[in-house]
Design a protein around this motif. Structure first.
Motif, PDB file in Angstrom:
ATOM      1  N   UNK A 156      54.450  16.572  39.225  1.00 50.37           N
ATOM      2  CA  UNK A 156      54.043  16.939  37.879  1.00 50.37           C
ATOM      3  C   UNK A 156      54.344  15.735  37.005  1.00 50.37           C
ATOM      4  N   UNK A 157      53.311  15.216  36.365  1.00 53.95           N
ATOM      5  CA  UNK A 157      53.509  14.018  35.554  1.00 53.95           C
ATOM      6  C   UNK A 157      53.967  14.375  34.130  1.00 53.95           C
ATOM      7  N   UNK A 158      53.284  15.336  33.530  1.00 54.44           N
ATOM      8  CA  UNK A 158      53.630  15.669  32.153  1.00 54.44           C
ATOM      9  C   UNK A 158      52.941  16.937  31.705  1.00 54.44           C
ATOM     10  N   UNK A 159      53.304  17.391  30.499  1.00 51.03           N
ATOM     11  CA  UNK A 159      52.632  18.572  29.981  1.00 51.03           C
ATOM     12  C   UNK A 159      52.416  18.458  28.473  1.00 51.03           C
ATOM     13  N   UNK A 160      51.285  19.027  28.037  1.00 50.15           N
ATOM     14  CA  UNK A 160      50.951  19.118  26.617  1.00 50.15           C
ATOM     15  C   UNK A 160      51.121  20.596  26.274  1.00 50.15           C
ATOM     16  N   UNK A 161      51.910  20.895  25.249  1.00 49.72           N
ATOM     17  CA  UNK A 161      52.233  22.300  25.000  1.00 49.72           C
ATOM     18  C   UNK A 161      52.357  22.594  23.511  1.00 49.72           C
ATOM     19  N   UNK A 162      52.219  23.874  23.196  1.00 47.63           N
ATOM     20  CA  UNK A 162      52.346  24.326  21.807  1.00 47.63           C
ATOM     21  C   UNK A 162      53.821  24.520  21.482  1.00 47.63           C
ATOM     22  N   UNK A 163      54.198  24.098  20.270  1.00 46.63           N
ATOM     23  CA  UNK A 163      55.567  24.317  19.826  1.00 46.63           C
ATOM     24  C   UNK A 163      55.558  24.477  18.315  1.00 46.63           C
ATOM     25  N   UNK A 164      55.792  25.672  17.848  1.00 45.90           N
ATOM     26  CA  UNK A 164      55.870  25.969  16.405  1.00 45.90           C
ATOM     27  C   UNK A 164      54.675  25.393  15.648  1.00 45.90           C
ATOM     28  N   UNK A 165      53.508  25.707  16.164  1.00 44.32           N
ATOM     29  CA  UNK A 165      52.293  25.299  15.463  1.00 44.32           C
ATOM     30  C   UNK A 165      51.879  23.853  15.690  1.00 44.32           C
ATOM     31  N   UNK A 166      52.691  23.099  16.474  1.00 45.53           N
ATOM     32  CA  UNK A 166      52.353  21.714  16.782  1.00 45.53           C
ATOM     33  C   UNK A 166      51.968  21.601  18.253  1.00 45.53           C
ATOM     34  N   UNK A 167      51.355  20.469  18.580  1.00 40.29           N
ATOM     35  CA  UNK A 167      51.159  20.123  19.988  1.00 40.29           C
ATOM     36  C   UNK A 167      52.165  19.044  20.350  1.00 40.29           C
ATOM     37  N   UNK A 168      52.839  19.273  21.448  1.00 35.38           N
ATOM     38  CA  UNK A 168      53.807  18.272  21.893  1.00 35.38           C
ATOM     39  C   UNK A 168      53.449  17.799  23.293  1.00 35.38           C
ATOM     40  N   UNK A 169      54.013  16.674  23.690  1.00 33.95           N
ATOM     41  CA  UNK A 169      53.838  16.145  25.050  1.00 33.95           C
ATOM     42  C   UNK A 169      55.212  15.878  25.635  1.00 33.95           C
ATOM     43  N   UNK A 170      55.381  16.297  26.890  1.00 36.97           N
ATOM     44  CA  UNK A 170      56.672  16.092  27.543  1.00 36.97           C
ATOM     45  C   UNK A 170      56.483  15.344  28.860  1.00 36.97           C
ATOM     46  N   UNK A 171      57.352  14.365  29.106  1.00 37.06           N
ATOM     47  CA  UNK A 171      57.331  13.602  30.361  1.00 37.06           C
ATOM     48  C   UNK A 171      58.110  14.392  31.406  1.00 37.06           C
ATOM     49  N   UNK A 172      57.455  14.777  32.487  1.00 32.63           N
ATOM     50  CA  UNK A 172      58.121  15.622  33.487  1.00 32.63           C
ATOM     51  C   UNK A 172      58.614  14.794  34.683  1.00 32.63           C
ATOM     52  N   UNK A 173      57.716  14.191  35.424  1.00 33.02           N
ATOM     53  CA  UNK A 173      58.133  13.327  36.542  1.00 33.02           C
ATOM     54  C   UNK A 173      58.906  14.045  37.621  1.00 33.02           C
ATOM     55  N   UNK A 174      58.423  15.223  37.975  1.00 32.87           N
ATOM     56  CA  UNK A 174      59.153  16.007  38.962  1.00 32.87           C
ATOM     57  C   UNK A 174      58.336  16.203  40.231  1.00 32.87           C
ATOM     58  N   UNK A 175      58.975  16.003  41.352  1.00 31.48           N
ATOM     59  CA  UNK A 175      58.291  16.153  42.625  1.00 31.48           C
ATOM     60  C   UNK A 175      58.030  17.610  42.928  1.00 31.48           C
ATOM     61  N   UNK A 176      57.030  17.805  43.763  1.00 29.31           N
ATOM     62  CA  UNK A 176      56.643  19.159  44.112  1.00 29.31           C
ATOM     63  C   UNK A 176      56.338  19.144  45.592  1.00 29.31           C
ATOM     64  N   UNK A 177      57.035  19.950  46.370  1.00 25.55           N
ATOM     65  CA  UNK A 177      56.831  19.837  47.809  1.00 25.55           C
ATOM     66  C   UNK A 177      55.538  20.525  48.218  1.00 25.55           C
ATOM     67  N   UNK A 178      54.862  19.939  49.172  1.00 27.67           N
ATOM     68  CA  UNK A 178      53.653  20.554  49.707  1.00 27.67           C
ATOM     69  C   UNK A 178      52.407  19.757  49.420  1.00 27.67           C
ATOM     70  N   UNK A 179      51.911  19.808  48.223  1.00 24.93           N
ATOM     71  CA  UNK A 179      50.654  19.140  47.930  1.00 24.93           C
ATOM     72  C   UNK A 179      49.901  19.962  46.914  1.00 24.93           C
ATOM     73  N   UNK A 180      48.599  19.719  46.844  1.00 18.55           N
ATOM     74  CA  UNK A 180      47.806  20.375  45.810  1.00 18.55           C
ATOM     75  C   UNK A 180      47.753  21.899  45.989  1.00 18.55           C
ATOM     76  N   UNK A 181      47.619  22.362  47.244  1.00 15.05           N
ATOM     77  CA  UNK A 181      47.533  23.800  47.495  1.00 15.05           C
ATOM     78  C   UNK A 181      48.759  24.552  47.011  1.00 15.05           C
ATOM     79  N   UNK A 182      49.943  24.161  47.513  1.00 15.30           N
ATOM     80  CA  UNK A 182      51.169  24.829  47.059  1.00 15.30           C
ATOM     81  C   UNK A 182      51.388  24.713  45.550  1.00 15.30           C
ATOM     82  N   UNK A 183      50.993  23.560  44.982  1.00 18.36           N
ATOM     83  CA  UNK A 183      51.167  23.386  43.543  1.00 18.36           C
ATOM     84  C   UNK A 183      50.305  24.406  42.792  1.00 18.36           C
ATOM     85  N   UNK A 184      49.061  24.530  43.241  1.00 20.90           N
ATOM     86  CA  UNK A 184      48.147  25.474  42.595  1.00 20.90           C
ATOM     87  C   UNK A 184      48.646  26.911  42.760  1.00 20.90           C
ATOM     88  N   UNK A 185      49.099  27.252  43.960  1.00 26.13           N
ATOM     89  CA  UNK A 185      49.588  28.623  44.202  1.00 26.13           C
ATOM     90  C   UNK A 185      50.808  28.934  43.345  1.00 26.13           C
TER      91      UNK A 185
END
Lengths: 191, 394
Positions: A156-185
């Motif tokens: 997961x590289x990052x996320x754009x999210x709502x926060x108190x009426x604003x849009x924010x961006x957060x740097x995530x940089x977290x590994x996810x085991x498996x691949x695209x399938x497990x990530x989607x599930x």
């Protein structure tokens, strides 16, 4: 002047770029400089509700489903090798068009055929995610992942999210085991 | 101790607080090919902008000794001493590489590793095997680099084009040994790196080693290596046999200036001595060529030599030198290397006088002989040591 984030850091897009309507999320990495099979990285985006799940499968935006049903999110195409300067893949988001029940846009990148090619993110150089103002492509925020990437094959590289009426961006940089399938599930997609 | 997988990274401080480290590398492969292990000190762009920071067999240390090649030790084929805090800011990355010298690819590697040691204890290890590679002839094994802080990465990626491709990757270029290619229209300002070793090509070719140079008190190291897989293939009428690896014996006949003379060889168990006359020492008898470093003879007091004739003979496993790919590397005390290939073998003779060493004043002259004989006695007749010969066995 763009804000450079480290892992876990966040920034208010609305404050950095007042009146922001459209953003382009750019993802990039260096093409392989050593010999061996190319790094084929795929970006995907999940439109998530408050509970961190998609509303339905069409909220999973990736190379086979490039546009959300409401048209607010659009994947601009797949780059197979990482060639070219700047972004290798881009996702365009019309913030005003994002449905109200969508709380967060989570952006992940997976390595295509990582296992059979024996590849991981630690082998990829200069991976980054950045958010640009859709009006003039000026960079608002950037997160350079290279030192946070290691033996993961999906991240997961990052996320754009709502926060108190604003849009924010957060740097995530977290590994996810498996691949695209497990990530989607994980996000409730029937993949 | 932390074990690393390919692609894995870590802050150095998470492994050890030390910045004075030893980096050890080892590669084992079938056929005992020669690996050249080097360290490239590169800038922020990953380029070798200062070739004094390319530490390799022709340049054993960076300008202030921040990186120093130590040679084989503690079970590693090559090791480096690094002092990270002494490196100038322009050097952002130390890249440790292994290059195959000669035929073959990295996929032949049966096992290899790069490890970091601090005060003699291992703090990190990156093991790898040939299955991580396919056609590569040069690999970047690992890197120690600055990004805010010092970090370590297990890389394990390489180049099919070998050392030339590696040099190109770092923005350098190999100096052609023979014919200079026509200059390109606009030659890029690339640092030139001399990676040539001195090769004594023909019989009678000579090289003079200056003993007064730095490191002159270190021994002259003579290494004999050959192809283990090149033996006599068996078979025969009744399907007996099979293959056996050739067993070559390295030895020398010597005469010192004080008149002492003798023969050093595994046959008869005369391995010489390091610290007393003749100050010539044979380290072991490799009976199969499987030890990657072959057989080694050390001349500890070269200045006392009148004449040394270094020879090899085939004890078993091959009938002559045509199939064994024999090669000798002579390294002087300052690390300069002279190579001698046995490139004109004689089918009917299994004894080869490979080179002679003669000292005069503060220099030593090394001459390629490559003369083939039926045995010790015949060779002695040619070089005039005047020994009395009887048959022996190991």
């Amino acid at each position: 002047m763009a804000v450079s984030l480290s892992k876990g850091g966040n920034v208010s897009l609305s404050k950095e770029a007042p009146g922001l309507k459209d953003v382009v999320i750019g993802l990039g990495w260096d093409t392989r400089s050593t010999d061996g099979q190319d790094f084929d990285l795929d970006a995907s985006l999940f439109l998530l509700k408050e509970d961190e799940k998609v509303r339905n499968d069409s909220d999973f935006i990736f190379y086979n489903n490039k546009k959300s049903s409401d048209g607010s999110v659009e994947h601009l195409g797949d780059n197979l090798t990482g060639e070219g300067a700047g972004d290798d893949e881009q996702i365009k988001v019309n913030l005003e068009g994002v449905p109200q029940d969508v709380q967060k846009l989570s952006v992940g990148v997976t390595i295509h055929e990582a296992d059979s090619r024996s590849q991981n993110f630690g082998m990829v150089s200069n991976a980054f995610i950045r958010v640009m103002n859709g009006v003039d492509n000026s960079e608002i925020a950037r997160y350079d992942l290279s030192e946070d990437a290691s033996t993961e094959t999906a991240m997961l590289f990052g996320e754009v999210y709502r926060n108190k009426g604003e849009w924010k961006f957060k740097a995530i940089g977290q590994g996810f085991s498996g691949g695209l399938g497990p990530m989607a599930r994980n996000y409730g997609v029937n993949a | 101790m932390k074990q690393f997988n390919r692609g894995q990274k870590s802050k150095l401080a998470d492994l050890t607080p030390a910045t004075d480290l030893t980096v050890g590398l080892d590669l084992q492969a079938s056929g005992s090919p020669t690996f050249d292990i080097s360290c490239f000190g590169v800038d922020a762009e990953g380029k070798l902008s200062d070739d004094r920071y390319f530490v390799f067999f022709n340049q054993k240390a960076s300008p202030k000794g921040e990186v120093r090649q130590l040679g084989p030790r503690d079970g590693d084929a090559e090791s480096f001493e690094v002092h990270l805090s002494n490196l100038p800011p322009k050097i952002q990355r130390l890249v440790f590489t292994a290059t195959l010298d000669g035929a073959g690819t990295m996929s032949q590697v049966s096992r290899g590793h790069l490890r970091l040691l601090s005060n003699g204890s291992e703090v990190a290890r990156f093991p790898f095997t040939g299955s991580d590679f396919s056609q590569e002839k040069a690999v970047i094994v690992g890197e120690i680099y600055r990004k805010d802080v010092w970090r370590f990465a297990a890389v394990g990626q390489g180049f099919n084009g070998g050392l030339s491709a590696l040099l190109e990757h770092f923005g350098g270029q190999e100096v052609a040994e023979d014919a200079a290619p026509p200059p390109p229209p606009a030659p890029p300002p690339a640092p030139k790196v001399n990676i040539s070793k001195v090769t004594l090509d023909k019989k009678g070719d000579k090289q003079v080693v200056d003993l007064s140079k730095r490191g002159g008190d270190r021994p002259i190291h003579i290494n004999l290596n050959w192809d283990a897989s090149a033996g006599r293939r068996g078979g025969g009428f009744f399907g007996f046999g099979g293959s056996s690896a050739p067993d070559l014996d390295l030895g020398c006949m010597y005469r010192l200036k004080n008149g002492d003379s003798g023969v050093i060889q595994a046959l008869g168990g005369n391995f010489g001595a390091r610290d007393r006359s003749p100050f010539i020492f044979l380290d072991k008898d490799d009976r199969s060529g499987k030890a990657s470093d072959g057989e080694n003879l050390y001349l500890h007091r070269p200045q006392e030599i009148d004449l040394v004739m270094v020879f090899a003979f085939i004890y078993g496993g091959a009938s002559d030198f045509t199939s064994v790919g024999g090669r000798m590397a002579i390294t002087d005390g300052s690390g300069d290397q002279i190579l001698i290939q046995l490139n004109s073998p004689d089918r009917n003779r299994n004894f080869c006088a490979i080179s002679t060493v003669r000292a005069s004043g503060s220099s030593v002259e090394i001459t390629k002989e490559e003369q083939y004989f039926r045995g010790h006695k015949e060779a002695d007749g040619r070089y005039g040591f005047g020994f009395r010969w009887t048959a022996g066995s190991k």
